[in-house]
Design a protein around this motif. Sequence first.
Motif, PDB file in Angstrom:
ATOM      1  N   ASP A 102       0.826  -1.206   0.000  1.00  0.00           N
ATOM      2  CA  ASP A 102       0.000   0.000   0.000  1.00  0.00           C
ATOM      3  C   ASP A 102       0.859   1.253   0.000  1.00  0.00           C
ATOM      4  OD1 ASP A 102      -2.478  -1.526   0.432  1.00  0.00           O
ATOM      5  OD2 ASP A 102      -1.637  -1.931   2.416  1.00  0.00           O
ATOM      6  N   VAL A 130       1.405   4.994   0.612  1.00  0.00           N
ATOM      7  CA  VAL A 130       0.718   5.958   1.473  1.00  0.00           C
ATOM      8  C   VAL A 130       1.253   7.387   1.305  1.00  0.00           C
ATOM      9  CG1 VAL A 130       0.000   4.279   3.203  1.00  0.00           C
ATOM     10  CG2 VAL A 130       2.241   5.352   3.412  1.00  0.00           C
ATOM     11  N   PHE A 131       2.329   7.527   0.561  1.00  0.00           N
ATOM     12  CA  PHE A 131       2.890   8.871   0.374  1.00  0.00           C
ATOM     13  C   PHE A 131       3.710   8.900  -0.907  1.00  0.00           C
ATOM     14  CE2 PHE A 131       6.200  12.094   0.979  1.00  0.00           C
ATOM     15  CZ  PHE A 131       5.418  13.192   1.315  1.00  0.00           C
ATOM     16  N   VAL A 132       3.541   9.987  -1.656  1.00  0.00           N
ATOM     17  CA  VAL A 132       4.311  10.164  -2.890  1.00  0.00           C
ATOM     18  C   VAL A 132       4.979  11.530  -2.830  1.00  0.00           C
ATOM     19  CG1 VAL A 132       4.223  10.255  -5.398  1.00  0.00           C
ATOM     20  CG2 VAL A 132       2.647   8.755  -4.166  1.00  0.00           C
ATOM     21  N   ASP A 133       6.278  11.535  -3.025  1.00  0.00           N
ATOM     22  CA  ASP A 133       7.037  12.780  -3.083  1.00  0.00           C
ATOM     23  C   ASP A 133       7.325  13.038  -4.559  1.00  0.00           C
ATOM     24  OD1 ASP A 133       8.279  14.986  -2.088  1.00  0.00           O
ATOM     25  OD2 ASP A 133       9.711  13.906  -0.836  1.00  0.00           O
ATOM     26  N   VAL A 170       9.717   9.796  -4.968  1.00  0.00           N
ATOM     27  CA  VAL A 170       9.832   8.832  -3.865  1.00  0.00           C
ATOM     28  C   VAL A 170       8.448   8.289  -3.555  1.00  0.00           C
ATOM     29  CG1 VAL A 170      10.439   8.539  -1.438  1.00  0.00           C
ATOM     30  CG2 VAL A 170      11.843  10.012  -2.889  1.00  0.00           C
ATOM     31  N   GLU A 179       6.368   5.909  -0.823  1.00  0.00           N
ATOM     32  CA  GLU A 179       6.499   5.297   0.494  1.00  0.00           C
ATOM     33  C   GLU A 179       5.296   4.410   0.784  1.00  0.00           C
ATOM     34  OE1 GLU A 179       8.103   7.485   3.729  1.00  0.00           O
ATOM     35  OE2 GLU A 179       8.617   9.214   2.486  1.00  0.00           O
ATOM     36  N   SER A 180       5.579   3.208   1.203  1.00  0.00           N
ATOM     37  CA  SER A 180       4.543   2.350   1.754  1.00  0.00           C
ATOM     38  C   SER A 180       4.594   2.557   3.262  1.00  0.00           C
ATOM     39  CB  SER A 180       4.803   0.889   1.394  1.00  0.00           C
ATOM     40  OG  SER A 180       5.987   0.454   2.018  1.00  0.00           O
ATOM     41  N   VAL A 181       3.747   1.861   4.009  1.00  0.00           N
ATOM     42  CA  VAL A 181       3.796   2.006   5.459  1.00  0.00           C
ATOM     43  C   VAL A 181       5.204   1.680   5.948  1.00  0.00           C
ATOM     44  CG1 VAL A 181       2.910   1.102   7.631  1.00  0.00           C
ATOM     45  CG2 VAL A 181       1.349   1.536   5.747  1.00  0.00           C
ATOM     46  N   LYS A 182       5.776   0.641   5.348  1.00  0.00           N
ATOM     47  CA  LYS A 182       7.031   0.107   5.854  1.00  0.00           C
ATOM     48  C   LYS A 182       8.284   0.685   5.196  1.00  0.00           C
ATOM     49  CE  LYS A 182       8.639  -3.897   8.051  1.00  0.00           C
ATOM     50  NZ  LYS A 182       8.824  -3.167   9.289  1.00  0.00           N
ATOM     51  N   ALA A 183       8.198   1.032   3.915  1.00  0.00           N
ATOM     52  CA  ALA A 183       9.438   1.298   3.188  1.00  0.00           C
ATOM     53  C   ALA A 183       9.392   2.569   2.351  1.00  0.00           C
ATOM     54  CB  ALA A 183       9.755   0.114   2.288  1.00  0.00           C
ATOM     55  N   VAL A 184      10.589   3.079   2.090  1.00  0.00           N
ATOM     56  CA  VAL A 184      10.775   4.247   1.228  1.00  0.00           C
ATOM     57  C   VAL A 184      11.467   3.761  -0.040  1.00  0.00           C
ATOM     58  CG1 VAL A 184      11.845   6.524   1.064  1.00  0.00           C
ATOM     59  CG2 VAL A 184      11.144   5.644   3.300  1.00  0.00           C
ATOM     60  N   LEU A 191      -1.835  12.299  -6.994  1.00  0.00           N
ATOM     61  CA  LEU A 191      -1.182  11.340  -6.100  1.00  0.00           C
ATOM     62  C   LEU A 191      -0.916  11.924  -4.714  1.00  0.00           C
ATOM     63  CD1 LEU A 191       1.452   9.747  -8.517  1.00  0.00           C
ATOM     64  CD2 LEU A 191      -0.784   8.825  -7.851  1.00  0.00           C
ATOM     65  N   GLU A 192      -0.863  13.257  -4.631  1.00  0.00           N
ATOM     66  CA  GLU A 192      -0.578  13.863  -3.327  1.00  0.00           C
ATOM     67  C   GLU A 192      -1.682  13.536  -2.327  1.00  0.00           C
ATOM     68  OE1 GLU A 192       0.693  17.930  -3.458  1.00  0.00           O
ATOM     69  OE2 GLU A 192       2.616  17.268  -4.304  1.00  0.00           O
TER      70      GLU A 192
END
Lengths: 125, 357
Positions: free
Chosen positions: A35, A37-40, A56, A58-63, A81-82
Amino acid sequence: MSEKLLYTKEHEWVLVKGSVVRVGISDYAQNELGDIVFVDLPSVGDVVEEGEGFAVLESVKAVSDVYAPVSGRIVAVNEALEDSPELINESPLDKGWIAEIELDDAAQVGDLMNEQEYAEYLKGV
Amino acid sequence: MKQTPLTARHRAMGAKMVEYAGFEMPVQYTGLVEEHLTVRSSVGIFDLTHMGEFEVTGPGALDTVNRLGSNDASQLKVGEIQYTCLTNERGGIIDDILAYRTEQGFLLVVNAANTAKDYAWIEQNLQPGTELVDRSGEVTLIAIQGPKSPPLVEEVLGVSVAELRNYTFMEPEYKGVKVLLSRTGYTGEDGFELYFPNAFAEELWDAFLAQGEKYGVKPVGLGARDTLRLEARMPLYGNDIDEDTTPLEAGLGRFVKLHKEFTGRDVLLKQKEEGLQRKLVAFTMLDRGIPRQGYPLLSLDGEEIGAVTSGTHSPSLGYPIGMGYVRIDLAKPDTEIRVQIRNKLARAKIIKGRFLA
């Protein structure tokens, strides 16, 4: 204008539309990341070099870095996507596109894989 | 790589397996967020067999545990459990563990990555008349966590847990064999941990999944275990606490009993009297971005004041959360700080208490 969908070994897709390419990550990649959860996102106007991290995820666990598949200038980013990073999971090849890059050199996409070659490549991953 | 008696089950369920503390462990089955939310709303089961279990027995057992741990083990009655920190001479944390008071002495449950280190440390510091036995290889540990865990545990084990208070345990029989059932966990939910001989591992795992189907039970991997504990503001050894951080700095003062003798006590006493230099705080983000372990923390003036020790996107809350050590003058709730996320400085605010209400 004819479009053609190509893939990189880093599991990005590149949709070539003349001198501009749209870039996202493959279905395989979104599944591996889980999943999102964040897009840079990069900024429009940024100049990117092939192989350089330009976004970048990011899932909950990884970048995870998204590497520029080509060199050029960012001409559009998917601002949706933001607020809705999950679009990358739900629709990696369409609504989950990340950015559009204007190519420095149209010949750059020549060594990317087509869909069939990418499917073969995945078997060896 | 070591395996648990349940490794084949995890693989058969399609879990993504990773190496953790020398064990091949499931990091997720169907998806971290789904697993996390299942524990918050119904019930999840975890294979935690990688954790270490030591028996400390004999007339010197209490003295041994009390001299090694920051908490006061003499306060425990048989059937009670205590969270305690094994501390070094500098007051740093060798490990954070659970001490179960048994008829014969103690069962110590230690972090997987620290099993060998802890064993050596305890062995070096045994008081006369104390025996130390490592049971880690013989014991399977399953956690059943979530609001639906009490009925599920009752059904599978045929016991009532109505009288089983938090941080206590009972020893019901399963097929004629004594198992250890405690009301403990690392998720911030009501829940249980069940210790039993490896021979029953697959049978009990399957039973929890089958009986729990009506509650929507799911197996939960180490990924969600981490986000669950972080939302509950529980420290993770190796991230938030280690040999260079003290229990006082980590906000674990209620597990430090300075009226009794234990390794590092004098250092902690001095630290308490002189005041802390830094403190582990919890924060939420005011700007976009997810804090991650190792990212610098800065004051509003741009001065580096610490670093993130744990951070994630909270699946329950839907926004990023983090913990980290900051300079003591900036450790108060509501203080605004900054997190350096790649090349940006994002604003964050220190909070009081847990992330979850």
